[in-house]
Design a protein around this motif. Structure first.
Motif, short mmCIF file in Angstrom:
data_model
loop_
_atom_site.label_atom_id
_atom_site.label_comp_id
_atom_site.label_asym_id
_atom_site.label_seq_id
_atom_site.Cartn_x
_atom_site.Cartn_y
_atom_site.Cartn_z
N GLU A 67 0.83 -1.20 0.00
CA GLU A 67 0.00 0.00 0.00
C GLU A 67 0.87 1.26 0.00
O GLU A 67 0.54 2.26 -0.65
CB GLU A 67 -0.95 0.01 1.19
N VAL A 68 2.00 1.21 0.71
CA VAL A 68 2.94 2.34 0.68
C VAL A 68 3.45 2.53 -0.76
O VAL A 68 3.46 3.65 -1.28
CB VAL A 68 4.11 2.11 1.66
N ALA A 69 3.83 1.43 -1.42
CA ALA A 69 4.31 1.51 -2.80
C ALA A 69 3.21 2.05 -3.72
O ALA A 69 3.48 2.90 -4.58
CB ALA A 69 4.77 0.13 -3.28
N ALA A 70 1.98 1.60 -3.53
CA ALA A 70 0.85 2.08 -4.34
C ALA A 70 0.67 3.59 -4.16
O ALA A 70 0.39 4.32 -5.12
CB ALA A 70 -0.43 1.34 -3.96
N GLY A 71 0.84 4.08 -2.94
CA GLY A 71 0.74 5.50 -2.67
C GLY A 71 1.81 6.31 -3.40
O GLY A 71 1.54 7.41 -3.89
N ILE A 72 3.01 5.74 -3.48
CA ILE A 72 4.09 6.42 -4.21
C ILE A 72 3.75 6.48 -5.70
O ILE A 72 3.92 7.51 -6.35
CB ILE A 72 5.45 5.71 -3.96
N ILE A 73 3.22 5.38 -6.24
CA ILE A 73 2.85 5.36 -7.65
C ILE A 73 1.72 6.36 -7.91
O ILE A 73 1.73 7.06 -8.92
CB ILE A 73 2.47 3.93 -8.11
N LYS A 74 0.77 6.46 -6.98
CA LYS A 74 -0.30 7.45 -7.14
C LYS A 74 0.29 8.86 -7.18
O LYS A 74 -0.11 9.68 -8.01
CB LYS A 74 -1.32 7.35 -6.01
N GLU A 75 1.23 9.13 -6.29
CA GLU A 75 1.88 10.44 -6.26
C GLU A 75 2.59 10.74 -7.58
O GLU A 75 2.56 11.86 -8.08
CB GLU A 75 2.89 10.44 -5.10
N LEU A 76 3.19 9.71 -8.18
CA LEU A 76 3.95 9.89 -9.42
C LEU A 76 3.06 9.98 -10.66
O LEU A 76 3.43 10.63 -11.64
CB LEU A 76 4.94 8.73 -9.61
N THR A 77 1.90 9.31 -10.63
CA THR A 77 1.07 9.18 -11.84
C THR A 77 -0.29 9.86 -11.75
O THR A 77 -0.92 10.08 -12.79
CB THR A 77 0.81 7.70 -12.16
N GLY A 78 -0.78 10.08 -10.54
CA GLY A 78 -2.14 10.60 -10.38
C GLY A 78 -3.22 9.56 -10.66
O GLY A 78 -4.40 9.90 -10.77
N ALA A 79 -2.83 8.30 -10.76
CA ALA A 79 -3.77 7.22 -11.08
C ALA A 79 -4.81 7.04 -9.98
O ALA A 79 -4.57 7.34 -8.80
CB ALA A 79 -3.01 5.91 -11.29
N ASP A 80 -5.98 6.51 -10.36
CA ASP A 80 -7.00 6.11 -9.39
C ASP A 80 -6.47 4.90 -8.63
O ASP A 80 -5.63 4.15 -9.14
CB ASP A 80 -8.30 5.72 -10.10
N MET A 81 -7.01 4.70 -7.41
CA MET A 81 -6.55 3.56 -6.61
C MET A 81 -7.72 2.66 -6.23
O MET A 81 -8.82 3.14 -5.97
CB MET A 81 -5.86 4.04 -5.33
N PHE A 82 -7.44 1.36 -6.18
CA PHE A 82 -8.41 0.37 -5.71
C PHE A 82 -7.66 -0.67 -4.90
O PHE A 82 -6.71 -1.29 -5.39
CB PHE A 82 -9.14 -0.31 -6.87
N LYS A 83 -8.11 -0.87 -3.66
CA LYS A 83 -7.48 -1.88 -2.79
C LYS A 83 -8.26 -3.18 -2.90
O LYS A 83 -9.47 -3.22 -2.67
CB LYS A 83 -7.44 -1.39 -1.34
N ILE A 84 -7.56 -4.24 -3.26
CA ILE A 84 -8.13 -5.59 -3.36
C ILE A 84 -8.17 -6.17 -1.94
O ILE A 84 -7.12 -6.32 -1.30
CB ILE A 84 -7.28 -6.48 -4.28
N GLU A 85 -9.39 -6.47 -1.46
CA GLU A 85 -9.53 -6.98 -0.09
C GLU A 85 -10.42 -8.21 -0.08
O GLU A 85 -11.46 -8.24 -0.71
CB GLU A 85 -10.16 -5.92 0.81
N GLN A 86 -10.00 -9.21 0.67
CA GLN A 86 -10.77 -10.44 0.83
C GLN A 86 -11.91 -10.23 1.82
O GLN A 86 -11.75 -9.49 2.80
CB GLN A 86 -9.87 -11.55 1.37
N VAL A 87 -13.01 -10.94 1.61
CA VAL A 87 -14.10 -10.94 2.58
C VAL A 87 -13.58 -11.53 3.89
O VAL A 87 -13.78 -10.97 4.96
CB VAL A 87 -15.33 -11.73 2.05
#
Length: 167
Positions: free
Chosen positions: A30-50
């Motif tokens: 999730e930390v890595a995903a946040g860095i990529i968001k900062e670099l790209t402005g991409a939308d985010m979606f967290k995959i979570e199990q029930v």
């Protein structure tokens, strides 16, 4: 301008970091995903199990390994409404026994990735990408799967430069 999505699976709680168990408030992926968001402005979606894995590391790995041995497809809490508008999907996950957690398999099998570019990124403590790129290509045969980046979870907070080059 093409739309980008960061879809990622991450686990906080007790994790293996630099040879020892450590409690994490936010998972490394999730930390890595946040860095990529900062670099790209991409939308985010967290995959979570029930049924989330245990907060205890050793119990978690037993549960996750059991799922992998059974080739399970854990039910997910939610999915994006659609991925149609996205050209590029940054797909993040921790390395679980040389591949992705089974919940990521569930996510990939839910959508048609034809014509999409998938850019995988994983966090690990020494095992790199494993067979995950090959597994993504098998699950998404009509997608362009680019070379991924493997980030040591213990140094994820210092990986922005490497991720900037990769993005």
């Amino acid at each position: 301008m093409s739309k980008k999505l960061i879809a990622f699976y991450s686990r906080a709680d007790e994790n293996y970091v630099s040879g020892m168990l450590k409690m994490l408030d936010v998972g490394n992926t999730e930390v890595a995903a946040g860095i990529i968001k900062e670099l790209t402005g991409a939308d985010m979606f967290k995959i979570e199990q029930v049924q989330a894995y245990s907060k205890d590391y050793n119990e978690c790995i037993a549960q996750a390994q059991s799922d992998q041995k059974r080739d399970a497809r854990p039910e997910l809490k939610a999915y994006p409404d659609s991925i149609d508008d996205y050209d590029t999907i940054y797909l993040g996950f921790p390395n679980y026994w040389s591949t992705m957690p089974m919940a990521v398999f569930t996510f990939l099998e839910h959508f048609d990735f034809s014509g999409k570019t998938i850019k995988p990124f994983c966090t690990h403590e020494g095992s790199g990408m494993g067979s995950s790129e090959r597994d993504i290509k098998r699950l998404c045969p009509n997608a362009k799967v680019e070379k991924g980046i493997a980030i040591y979870g213990s140094s994820v907070n210092h990986s922005k430069g490497d991720m900037e080059k990769w993005v």
